[in-house]
Scaffold this motif. Structure first.
Motif, mmCIF file in Angstrom:
data_model
loop_
_atom_site.group_PDB
_atom_site.id
_atom_site.type_symbol
_atom_site.label_atom_id
_atom_site.label_comp_id
_atom_site.label_asym_id
_atom_site.label_seq_id
_atom_site.Cartn_x
_atom_site.Cartn_y
_atom_site.Cartn_z
ATOM 1 N N THR A 1 0.856 -1.228 0.001
ATOM 2 C CA THR A 1 -0.104 -0.080 0.008
ATOM 3 C C THR A 1 1.034 1.142 0.027
ATOM 4 O O THR A 1 1.721 1.438 0.815
ATOM 5 N N ILE A 2 0.862 2.227 -0.836
ATOM 6 C CA ILE A 2 1.510 3.311 -1.093
ATOM 7 C C ILE A 2 0.677 4.549 -0.562
ATOM 8 O O ILE A 2 -0.553 4.987 -1.040
ATOM 9 N N ASN A 3 1.126 5.255 0.273
ATOM 10 C CA ASN A 3 0.539 6.583 0.759
ATOM 11 C C ASN A 3 1.603 7.469 0.863
ATOM 12 O O ASN A 3 2.356 7.822 1.990
ATOM 13 N N GLY A 4 1.792 8.398 -0.209
ATOM 14 C CA GLY A 4 2.723 9.594 -0.112
ATOM 15 C C GLY A 4 3.900 8.958 0.298
ATOM 16 O O GLY A 4 4.656 8.231 -0.620
ATOM 17 N N PRO A 5 4.753 9.578 1.210
ATOM 18 C CA PRO A 5 6.141 9.148 1.344
ATOM 19 C C PRO A 5 6.422 7.722 2.224
ATOM 20 O O PRO A 5 7.334 7.720 2.500
ATOM 21 N N THR A 6 5.038 6.971 2.469
ATOM 22 C CA THR A 6 5.344 5.849 2.985
ATOM 23 C C THR A 6 4.597 4.455 2.112
ATOM 24 O O THR A 6 3.740 4.640 1.598
ATOM 25 N N CYS A 7 5.403 3.467 2.192
ATOM 26 C CA CYS A 7 4.924 2.341 1.436
ATOM 27 C C CYS A 7 4.791 1.299 2.454
ATOM 28 O O CYS A 7 5.924 0.757 3.159
ATOM 29 N N ILE A 8 3.626 0.668 2.491
ATOM 30 C CA ILE A 8 3.522 -0.465 3.453
ATOM 31 C C ILE A 8 3.435 -1.750 2.728
ATOM 32 O O ILE A 8 2.674 -2.098 1.881
ATOM 33 N N VAL A 9 4.673 -2.577 3.175
ATOM 34 C CA VAL A 9 4.536 -4.111 2.313
ATOM 35 C C VAL A 9 3.918 -5.160 3.477
ATOM 36 O O VAL A 9 4.489 -5.123 4.614
ATOM 37 N N HIS A 10 2.929 -5.806 2.957
ATOM 38 C CA HIS A 10 2.052 -6.625 3.861
ATOM 39 C C HIS A 10 2.758 -8.189 3.777
ATOM 40 O O HIS A 10 2.640 -8.635 2.554
ATOM 41 N N PHE A 11 3.095 -8.792 4.770
ATOM 42 C CA PHE A 11 3.446 -10.091 4.816
ATOM 43 C C PHE A 11 2.311 -10.943 5.580
ATOM 44 O O PHE A 11 2.510 -11.178 6.929
ATOM 45 N N PRO A 12 1.285 -11.346 4.876
ATOM 46 C CA PRO A 12 0.199 -11.952 5.700
ATOM 47 C C PRO A 12 0.257 -13.277 6.330
ATOM 48 O O PRO A 12 -0.439 -13.431 7.354
ATOM 49 N N ASP A 13 1.144 -14.086 5.995
ATOM 50 C CA ASP A 13 1.529 -15.363 6.803
ATOM 51 C C ASP A 13 3.148 -15.069 7.300
ATOM 52 O O ASP A 13 3.802 -16.073 7.285
ATOM 53 N N HIS B 1 7.213 -15.486 11.894
ATOM 54 C CA HIS B 1 6.166 -16.713 11.316
ATOM 55 C C HIS B 1 5.059 -16.226 11.692
ATOM 56 O O HIS B 1 3.828 -16.750 11.329
ATOM 57 N N LEU B 2 4.391 -15.010 12.195
ATOM 58 C CA LEU B 2 3.230 -14.146 12.357
ATOM 59 C C LEU B 2 2.947 -13.126 11.201
ATOM 60 O O LEU B 2 3.956 -12.628 10.758
ATOM 61 N N PRO B 3 1.908 -12.854 11.031
ATOM 62 C CA PRO B 3 1.496 -11.592 10.148
ATOM 63 C C PRO B 3 2.307 -10.484 10.453
ATOM 64 O O PRO B 3 2.035 -9.796 11.600
ATOM 65 N N PHE B 4 2.864 -9.787 9.505
ATOM 66 C CA PHE B 4 3.592 -8.484 9.654
ATOM 67 C C PHE B 4 3.891 -7.542 8.655
ATOM 68 O O PHE B 4 3.509 -8.039 7.526
ATOM 69 N N ASP B 5 3.737 -6.209 8.979
ATOM 70 C CA ASP B 5 3.901 -5.334 7.914
ATOM 71 C C ASP B 5 5.376 -4.558 8.023
ATOM 72 O O ASP B 5 5.923 -4.467 8.815
ATOM 73 N N CYS B 6 5.747 -4.266 6.782
ATOM 74 C CA CYS B 6 7.080 -3.605 6.708
ATOM 75 C C CYS B 6 6.573 -2.173 6.135
ATOM 76 O O CYS B 6 6.335 -1.814 4.897
ATOM 77 N N TYR B 7 6.822 -0.909 6.951
ATOM 78 C CA TYR B 7 6.841 0.275 6.642
ATOM 79 C C TYR B 7 7.960 1.089 6.268
ATOM 80 O O TYR B 7 8.826 1.105 6.904
ATOM 81 N N THR B 8 7.976 1.412 4.970
ATOM 82 C CA THR B 8 9.094 2.208 4.679
ATOM 83 C C THR B 8 8.908 3.713 4.397
ATOM 84 O O THR B 8 7.718 3.886 3.512
ATOM 85 N N THR B 9 9.470 4.640 5.096
ATOM 86 C CA THR B 9 8.971 5.796 4.999
ATOM 87 C C THR B 9 10.100 6.837 4.512
ATOM 88 O O THR B 9 11.331 6.698 5.184
ATOM 89 N N LEU B 10 9.840 7.781 3.689
ATOM 90 C CA LEU B 10 11.039 8.800 3.421
ATOM 91 C C LEU B 10 11.084 9.469 4.757
ATOM 92 O O LEU B 10 10.166 10.381 4.987
ATOM 93 N N HIS B 11 12.485 9.535 5.066
ATOM 94 C CA HIS B 11 12.663 10.254 6.463
ATOM 95 C C HIS B 11 13.268 11.705 6.522
ATOM 96 O O HIS B 11 13.158 12.556 7.124
#
Length: 310
Positions: A22-34, A111-121
């Motif tokens: 999911t891309i939202n301006g300066p942030t992109c969230i990569v979803h790892f559902p499993d 091993h659990l669902p997690f998200d990785c947030y990348t933000t232009l800092h």
């Protein structure tokens, strides 16, 4: 080892792990559902170095950045206009800092669902900094984060080049952070561990110099040597067992294929929780780095029963 992920590899892993973004301006969230299952498990679960899940975390962050920057089927969005702003440009890692929350060592976070947030800092004249955070999907608690300062380089002179002014003007005002520059270290006259290494062809990346992750691997090899041969103090080795807390690295000069480098490792004076590294080529310093470990072991630590150490 392949240090750079190919487009085909990124697509294969993304499909295998059912990853979306999911891309939202300066942030992109990569979803790892499993989570990432066994893909990033530690192949040496009985080694002392299993407590230092460094390289595998950096490779996972690297994968997240590649997915953030990729052109995906059915997704017209391009994160930070990466393909146009940085296509055919030399972008080097200048400094980097990895932090690992101690909760990582008590839970099977990967091993659990997690998200990785990348933000232009931060956006500067020729460099920019991104912050990446891995967060548990259920409670949004971060368990690992990375600050990475990148610099644009002229491929001929190897000197810094200005970022595109229009890109800076567009994205600079969106940033709320600051640049990250690791402080210089002062190497002592006597080090706990020293090793010599010849840069291999496999260490070289598409920009014709030693890949930044290859330097990390070289430091890890010396760290493992020091732990196995008990070259470090008893208290330092005890704190290693509590798990890696922070890793910082700064890059000064390039090392090219077939060049001989020397790796120096020592303990920070007055501390029992930090190792320092310096890699030199002749009189030139190529990189400096520090590893800091948690100073206490928390209850229910899964070091000895949990297979996954990334």
């Amino acid at each position: 080892m392949e240090w750079e992920l190919s487009t085909a590899s990124v697509h294969k892993i993304r499909t295998q792990l059912k990853v979306s973004r999911t891309i939202n301006g300066p942030t992109c969230i990569v979803h790892f559902p499993d989570g990432v299952s066994d893909l990033f498990d530690d192949p040496s679960p009985h080694s002392r170095s299993r407590h230092i899940p460094l390289l595998r975390f950096l490779r996972l962050f690297d994968l997240s950045m590649e997915i953030s920057n990729a052109s995906l089927p059915g997704d017209p969005n391009i994160y930070l206009e990466n393909k146009t702003a940085f296509a055919d440009k030399f972008i080097y890692v200048a400094s980097s800092k990895l932090e690992i929350h101690q909760s990582f060592y008590t839970l099977s976070c990967l091993h659990l669902p997690f998200d990785c947030y990348t933000t232009l800092h931060y956006v500067g004249k020729s460099s920019h900094c991104k912050m990446l955070e891995m967060k548990n999907k259920n409670n949004m608690q971060w368990f690992a984060r990375l600050f990475q300062q990148n610099i644009r380089i002229d491929p001929v002179t190897r000197k810094p080049l200005e970022l595109d002014p229009s890109w800076r003007e567009k994205y600079g005002p969106m940033c709320t952070g600051s640049s990250f520059v690791m402080e210089k270290l002062r190497r002592p006259d006597i080090c706990a561990a020293i090793d010599h290494y010849k840069i291999q062809t496999s260490d070289i990346d598409s920009q014709n110099h030693t890949n930044w992750l290859a330097y990390v691997q070289i430091c890890m090899n010396v760290c493992k040597q020091g732990l196995d041969q008990i070259l470090f103090s008893r208290l330092l080795i005890k704190n290693v067992e509590n798990g890696l807390k922070e890793f910082q690295i700064r890059y000064e000069n390039e090392a090219l294929v077939d060049e001989e480098v020397v790796v120096h490792a020592w303990e920070t004076s007055g501390r029992c929780d930090q190792l320092c590294f310096e890699l030199t080529r002749g009189c030139d310093v190529c990189i400096q780095a520090t590893m800091t470990f948690h100073r206490s072991l928390i209850n229910n630590c899964h070091f000895y029963s949990q297979k996954a150490k990334i």
